[in-house]
Design an enzyme around this catalytic site. Structure first.
Site, PDB file in Angstrom:
ATOM      1  CB  SER A  10      46.501  12.295  -8.720  1.00  0.00           C
ATOM      2  OG  SER A  10      45.230  11.758  -8.953  1.00  0.00           O
ATOM      3  CE1 TYR A  20      45.176   4.151  -8.174  1.00  0.00           C
ATOM      4  CE2 TYR A  20      43.985   4.974 -10.089  1.00  0.00           C
ATOM      5  CZ  TYR A  20      45.144   4.894  -9.344  1.00  0.00           C
ATOM      6  OH  TYR A  20      46.274   5.557  -9.771  1.00  0.00           O
ATOM      7  CE  LYS A  55      46.173   7.616  -7.037  1.00  0.00           C
ATOM      8  NZ  LYS A  55      47.392   8.105  -6.356  1.00  0.00           N
TER       9      LYS A  55
END
Length: 265
Positions: free
Chosen positions: A135, A149, A153
């Site tokens: 991650s 994004y 994650k």
């Protein structure tokens, strides 16, 4: 002890560094990427311990095939690293729907399908196995312009944390690697949305300029890969592994802020 590793995104960055360091240390690596010929040199240098195969995270069949091929080739998988991913930058309003879908399909859905595919194989192994989900500090904190994004994650971190509890009794261990900004090709490979004039004087544009400057100080990719390898040598590996001083500082600050928010209620 020689271990059998399965790695996605082995063409560059953390995945490539992991592959090279593991092979030098005597381990066996089943490295996956969209263009297996990119590892021809390593495959020739380590013909008995380096195997390259095709894997595309947006193609569930290729994921299943690659995992099955690795198990057939090795007979086992000791450590699997879910590393492949992409990045998208832009204010939410600036992002096109196809770009949104691609980001989540690769980073979130693809990683989920990979882990789901690995579990039956690891569950049947007497020693279980260790899955590393790469991650970033962006799996716990956020920056302007990286909303999509972060969604991918934060999403995969939640999936891993819950799944780790599902399979703990099978001796399947999970670690979420959370490096800070690292010297990979992440910045160059970013999909950057067309800027809207409305966001010119917002923090989004500030981050845009930061990206253009090269992200400032970056963690050494080989050091990041080394810490991931070292983590797998622990009898009780951590669920989360912040890597680098920047990540540790930012994650600590972010968690403290969330605690203060709770205490204010």
């Amino acid at each position: 002890m020689n271990k059998k590793w399965f790695i996605t995104g082995a063409s560059s960055g953390i995945g490539r560094s992991l592959t090279e360091q593991l092979l030098k240390a005597g381990h066996t690596v089943f490295a996956t990427l969209r263009r297996p010929e990119q590892l021809k040199e390593l495959s020739e240098q380590y013909p008995e311990r380096c195997y390259a195969d095709y894997l595309e995270l947006t193609d569930p069949e290729s994921i299943q095939r690659a995992v099955a091929n690795a198990c057939d080739k090795f007979g086992q998988i000791d450590v699997a690293v879910s590393n492949a991913g992409i990045g998208v930058f832009g204010a939410a309003e600036e992002l096109d729907i196809p770009v949104i879908r691609k980001q989540l399909e690769v980073n979130l859905l693809g990683s989920i399908i990979l882990i789901k595919t690995l579990i039956p194989f690891l569950r049947k192994q007497p020693h279980g196995g260790h899955i590393i989900q790469v991650s970033s500090e962006g799996g716990q904190i956020t920056y302007p312009g990286f909303s999509l994004y972060h969604a991918s994650k934060w999403g995969i971190e939640g999936f891993v944390e819950a799944t780790a509890q599902d399979v703990a009794s099978f001796n399947i261990r999970f670690t979420i690697a959370e490096p800070g900004p690292t010297g990979t090709n992440f910045g160059k490979s970013l999909t950057i949305a067309e800027p809207m004039e409305a966001y010119e004087k917002t923090p989004v544009n500030g981050i845009r300029k930061f990206i253009e400057s090269g992200f400032g100080e970056l963690e050494d990719v080989d050091q990041v890969a080394m810490q991931i390898i070292q983590c797998t040598e622990s009898v009780n590996p951590p669920l989360r592994l912040p890597i680098g001083s920047v990540a540790k500082k930012n994650l600590t600050s972010g968690l403290q802020k969330r605690l203060r928010d709770i205490e204010m209620i």
